[in-house]
Design a protein around this motif. Structure first.
Motif, PDB file in Angstrom:
ATOM      1  N   ASP A 129       1.010  -1.040   0.068  1.00 22.12           N
ATOM      2  CA  ASP A 129       0.002  -0.079  -0.181  1.00 22.12           C
ATOM      3  C   ASP A 129       0.947   1.358  -0.107  1.00 22.12           C
ATOM      4  O   ASP A 129       0.540   2.165  -0.617  1.00 22.12           O
ATOM      5  CB  ASP A 129      -0.880  -0.015   1.241  1.00 22.12           C
ATOM      6  N   PHE A 130       1.863   1.231   0.693  1.00 22.82           N
ATOM      7  CA  PHE A 130       2.868   2.412   1.000  1.00 22.82           C
ATOM      8  C   PHE A 130       3.575   2.623  -0.454  1.00 22.82           C
ATOM      9  O   PHE A 130       3.658   3.790  -0.711  1.00 22.82           O
ATOM     10  CB  PHE A 130       3.864   2.226   1.959  1.00 22.82           C
ATOM     11  N   TYR A 131       3.902   1.760  -0.982  1.00 25.05           N
ATOM     12  CA  TYR A 131       4.647   1.825  -2.305  1.00 25.05           C
ATOM     13  C   TYR A 131       3.702   2.353  -3.476  1.00 25.05           C
ATOM     14  O   TYR A 131       4.000   3.236  -4.417  1.00 25.05           O
ATOM     15  CB  TYR A 131       5.432   0.670  -2.792  1.00 25.05           C
ATOM     16  N   ASN A 132       2.436   1.965  -3.391  1.00 28.02           N
ATOM     17  CA  ASN A 132       1.381   2.411  -4.450  1.00 28.02           C
ATOM     18  C   ASN A 132       1.228   3.955  -4.158  1.00 28.02           C
ATOM     19  O   ASN A 132       0.948   4.914  -5.065  1.00 28.02           O
ATOM     20  CB  ASN A 132       0.000   1.773  -4.124  1.00 28.02           C
ATOM     21  N   TYR A 133       1.100   4.358  -2.880  1.00 26.78           N
ATOM     22  CA  TYR A 133       0.724   5.521  -2.233  1.00 26.78           C
ATOM     23  C   TYR A 133       1.721   6.521  -2.736  1.00 26.78           C
ATOM     24  O   TYR A 133       1.583   7.755  -3.155  1.00 26.78           O
ATOM     25  CB  TYR A 133       0.433   5.692  -0.884  1.00 26.78           C
ATOM     26  N   TRP A 134       3.061   6.176  -2.459  1.00 28.90           N
ATOM     27  CA  TRP A 134       4.358   6.903  -2.702  1.00 28.90           C
ATOM     28  C   TRP A 134       4.350   6.953  -4.203  1.00 28.90           C
ATOM     29  O   TRP A 134       4.472   8.204  -4.898  1.00 28.90           O
ATOM     30  CB  TRP A 134       5.453   5.953  -2.334  1.00 28.90           C
ATOM     31  N   TYR A 135       4.156   6.084  -5.188  1.00 35.55           N
ATOM     32  CA  TYR A 135       4.464   6.116  -6.549  1.00 35.55           C
ATOM     33  C   TYR A 135       3.025   7.207  -6.925  1.00 35.55           C
ATOM     34  O   TYR A 135       3.437   8.107  -7.885  1.00 35.55           O
ATOM     35  CB  TYR A 135       4.153   4.896  -7.240  1.00 35.55           C
ATOM     36  N   MET A 136       1.757   7.079  -6.645  1.00 29.89           N
ATOM     37  CA  MET A 136       0.837   7.960  -6.902  1.00 29.89           C
ATOM     38  C   MET A 136       1.118   9.217  -6.551  1.00 29.89           C
ATOM     39  O   MET A 136       0.351  10.233  -7.114  1.00 29.89           O
ATOM     40  CB  MET A 136      -0.585   7.286  -6.397  1.00 29.89           C
ATOM     41  N   SER A 137       1.735   9.497  -5.294  1.00 29.61           N
ATOM     42  CA  SER A 137       1.850  10.805  -4.871  1.00 29.61           C
ATOM     43  C   SER A 137       2.756  11.775  -5.760  1.00 29.61           C
ATOM     44  O   SER A 137       2.731  13.088  -5.463  1.00 29.61           O
ATOM     45  CB  SER A 137       2.643  10.686  -3.620  1.00 29.61           C
ATOM     46  N   ARG A 138       3.491  10.884  -6.940  1.00 31.03           N
ATOM     47  CA  ARG A 138       4.200  12.055  -7.581  1.00 31.03           C
ATOM     48  C   ARG A 138       3.337  12.869  -8.458  1.00 31.03           C
ATOM     49  O   ARG A 138       4.064  14.043  -9.012  1.00 31.03           O
ATOM     50  CB  ARG A 138       5.096  10.962  -8.571  1.00 31.03           C
ATOM     51  N   LEU A 139       2.222  12.288  -8.590  1.00 31.04           N
ATOM     52  CA  LEU A 139       1.077  13.198  -9.477  1.00 31.04           C
ATOM     53  C   LEU A 139       0.896  14.620  -8.581  1.00 31.04           C
ATOM     54  O   LEU A 139       0.608  15.815  -8.993  1.00 31.04           O
ATOM     55  CB  LEU A 139      -0.138  12.630  -9.585  1.00 31.04           C
ATOM     56  N   ARG A 140       0.817  14.484  -7.270  1.00 30.63           N
ATOM     57  CA  ARG A 140       0.666  15.722  -6.195  1.00 30.63           C
ATOM     58  C   ARG A 140       1.897  16.642  -6.007  1.00 30.63           C
ATOM     59  O   ARG A 140       1.697  17.857  -5.907  1.00 30.63           O
ATOM     60  CB  ARG A 140       0.364  15.217  -4.796  1.00 30.63           C
ATOM     61  N   PHE A 141       3.142  16.078  -6.462  1.00 30.53           N
ATOM     62  CA  PHE A 141       4.330  16.883  -6.369  1.00 30.53           C
ATOM     63  C   PHE A 141       5.030  16.950  -7.754  1.00 30.53           C
ATOM     64  O   PHE A 141       6.090  16.248  -7.994  1.00 30.53           O
ATOM     65  CB  PHE A 141       5.112  16.286  -5.223  1.00 30.53           C
ATOM     66  N   PRO A 142       4.441  17.537  -8.768  1.00 34.65           N
ATOM     67  CA  PRO A 142       5.036  17.422 -10.079  1.00 34.65           C
ATOM     68  C   PRO A 142       6.533  17.773 -10.207  1.00 34.65           C
ATOM     69  O   PRO A 142       6.979  18.828  -9.382  1.00 34.65           O
ATOM     70  CB  PRO A 142       4.321  18.135 -11.085  1.00 34.65           C
ATOM     71  N   GLY A 143       7.466  17.185 -10.767  1.00 34.08           N
ATOM     72  CA  GLY A 143       8.883  17.931 -10.937  1.00 34.08           C
ATOM     73  C   GLY A 143       9.718  17.528  -9.805  1.00 34.08           C
ATOM     74  O   GLY A 143      10.772  17.950  -9.538  1.00 34.08           O
ATOM     75  N   ARG A 144       9.088  16.731  -8.711  1.00 37.85           N
ATOM     76  CA  ARG A 144       9.818  16.531  -7.600  1.00 37.85           C
ATOM     77  C   ARG A 144      10.468  14.960  -7.643  1.00 37.85           C
ATOM     78  O   ARG A 144       9.858  13.964  -8.285  1.00 37.85           O
ATOM     79  CB  ARG A 144       9.188  16.520  -6.474  1.00 37.85           C
ATOM     80  N   HIS A 145      11.589  14.593  -7.251  1.00 34.42           N
ATOM     81  CA  HIS A 145      11.756  13.123  -7.063  1.00 34.42           C
ATOM     82  C   HIS A 145      11.508  12.432  -5.998  1.00 34.42           C
ATOM     83  O   HIS A 145      10.981  12.910  -5.044  1.00 34.42           O
ATOM     84  CB  HIS A 145      13.463  13.219  -7.485  1.00 34.42           C
ATOM     85  N   ASP A 146      11.738  11.136  -6.133  1.00 40.09           N
ATOM     86  CA  ASP A 146      11.012  10.102  -5.082  1.00 40.09           C
ATOM     87  C   ASP A 146      11.471  10.500  -3.787  1.00 40.09           C
ATOM     88  O   ASP A 146      10.415  10.238  -2.808  1.00 40.09           O
ATOM     89  CB  ASP A 146      11.347   8.801  -5.473  1.00 40.09           C
ATOM     90  N   GLN A 147      12.616  10.900  -3.582  1.00 43.92           N
ATOM     91  CA  GLN A 147      13.029  11.102  -2.206  1.00 43.92           C
ATOM     92  C   GLN A 147      12.311  12.730  -1.558  1.00 43.92           C
ATOM     93  O   GLN A 147      11.895  12.374  -0.331  1.00 43.92           O
ATOM     94  CB  GLN A 147      14.557  11.548  -2.159  1.00 43.92           C
ATOM     95  N   ASP A 148      12.118  13.446  -2.305  1.00 43.53           N
ATOM     96  CA  ASP A 148      11.598  14.643  -1.917  1.00 43.53           C
ATOM     97  C   ASP A 148      10.090  14.272  -1.826  1.00 43.53           C
ATOM     98  O   ASP A 148       9.522  14.819  -0.535  1.00 43.53           O
ATOM     99  CB  ASP A 148      11.605  15.682  -3.132  1.00 43.53           C
TER     100      ASP A 148
END
Length: 317
Positions: A197-216
């Motif tokens: 669930d966490f990795y799904n959420y992390w991956y989907m969260s890229r859409l909320r923070f465009p232009g940011r990398h995974d660590q950010d």
């Protein structure tokens, strides 16, 4: 959480991302089955052409396992996810039977992707998506960047009852404190419903923070409501054992890994990682003390020429 851990043959298509093809999953499954430890744990890294060239980062990475203390047997558990044809063929030469071609439609990941360029970001997010797939297949993993030198077996330093453990650029002394400055280059993740669930959420969260990398993005979500809701247990790893150029482990008797972080540019990393390996071999061959001095790493000369180090020196001086 519709995607539970399920038997390999039963994976319905909706459970896996569309970038994965069934035949690739069969190949991946075979490699993972061969590489995994008894408790279904693998060590995984990603590789592209720029990092795979002879005498480059990949060779130094593999060398560290050979000169490390008790690390050589871990190579049989190391799976290399290759991002392009050249990396894949080089991997087959030097680390056969453990290479997986992680295809990504319409993107060329071969060159040295400079930090924060659009291709760099795509590469980082592709990696998060891929690691999520490993969890869905039921595999625990240590993910390691290829610019990390392995000097000791890290498993004894990792907690068995924590879902997600991650290295730090800087460690504040409290391994439960979410305010530690995380570094996604080294993670140990247990496969369970919380981490899926966490990795799904992390991956989907890229859409909320465009232009940011995974660590950010991880920094933005790690203390959030969702992590609390799913009950994910996190731990932040001490730089004494899991060091890097940002905050080197000074304890050569205990160091497990050293990362060429806080350093931009492949050439700079390669030169300073070579120096790290020389320092390690000197430490192994010398008595613990040289002229009464404890042995330690030399400063990463090439990486220190960069703005970050200059700023650091000013603040120290």
């Amino acid at each position: 959480g519709l995607c539970r851990i399920i038997e390999f043959s039963d994976i319905p298509n909706w459970c896996l991302s569309t970038t994965h093809h069934q035949e690739d999953l069969k190949k991946l499954g075979k490699i993972l089955t061969e590489a995994a430890t008894e408790d279904k744990t693998v060590i995984i890294t990603t590789l592209n052409r720029a990092w795979s060239e002879p005498n480059s980062t990949f060779d130094l990475f593999l060398d560290s396992f050979h000169v490390g203390n008790g690390t050589k047997p871990l190579l049989r558990h190391l799976v290399v996810a290759c991002l392009d044809e050249e990396a894949y063929s080089r991997c087959l030469e030097v680390h056969p039977r453990r290479c997986y071609f992680m295809k990504t439609a319409g993107i060329d990941f071969a060159g040295d992707k400079m930090f924060m360029t659009p291709d760099y970001l795509k590469m980082m997010w592709r990696r998060i998506e891929f690691l999520g797939t490993l969890l869905k297949l039921g595999y625990n993993f240590i993910f390691t960047d290829i610019d990390i030198m392995w000097f000791r077996d890290p498993f004894p330093r990792l907690s068995k009852d924590v879902d997600f453990q991650i290295a730090c650029d800087r460690f504040n002394g409290d391994d439960n404190d979410i305010h530690n400055a995380v570094n996604g280059g080294f993670t140990f993740v247990k496969a369970n419903q919380r981490t899926i669930d966490f990795y799904n959420y992390w991956y989907m969260s890229r859409l909320r923070f465009p232009g940011r990398h995974d660590q950010d993005v991880l920094d933005n979500i790690k203390g959030g409501w969702y992590i609390a809701k799913i009950g994910l247990k996190m731990r932040f790893l001490d730089t004494k054992y899991f060091g890097g150029f940002c905050e080197p482990s000074q304890d050569l008797d205990n160091v497990c890994t050293m990362h060429a972080n806080c350093c931009v540019g492949l050439e700079n990393k390669i030169k300073d990682l070579r120096q790290l390996l020389v320092d390690w071999e000197n430490y192994l061959s010398a008595a613990k003390t040289t002229d009464g001095q404890m042995m330690t790493w030399r400063n990463p000369e090439n990486c220190m020429k960069q703005w970050w180090w200059k700023k650091k020196k000013k603040s120290i001086g």
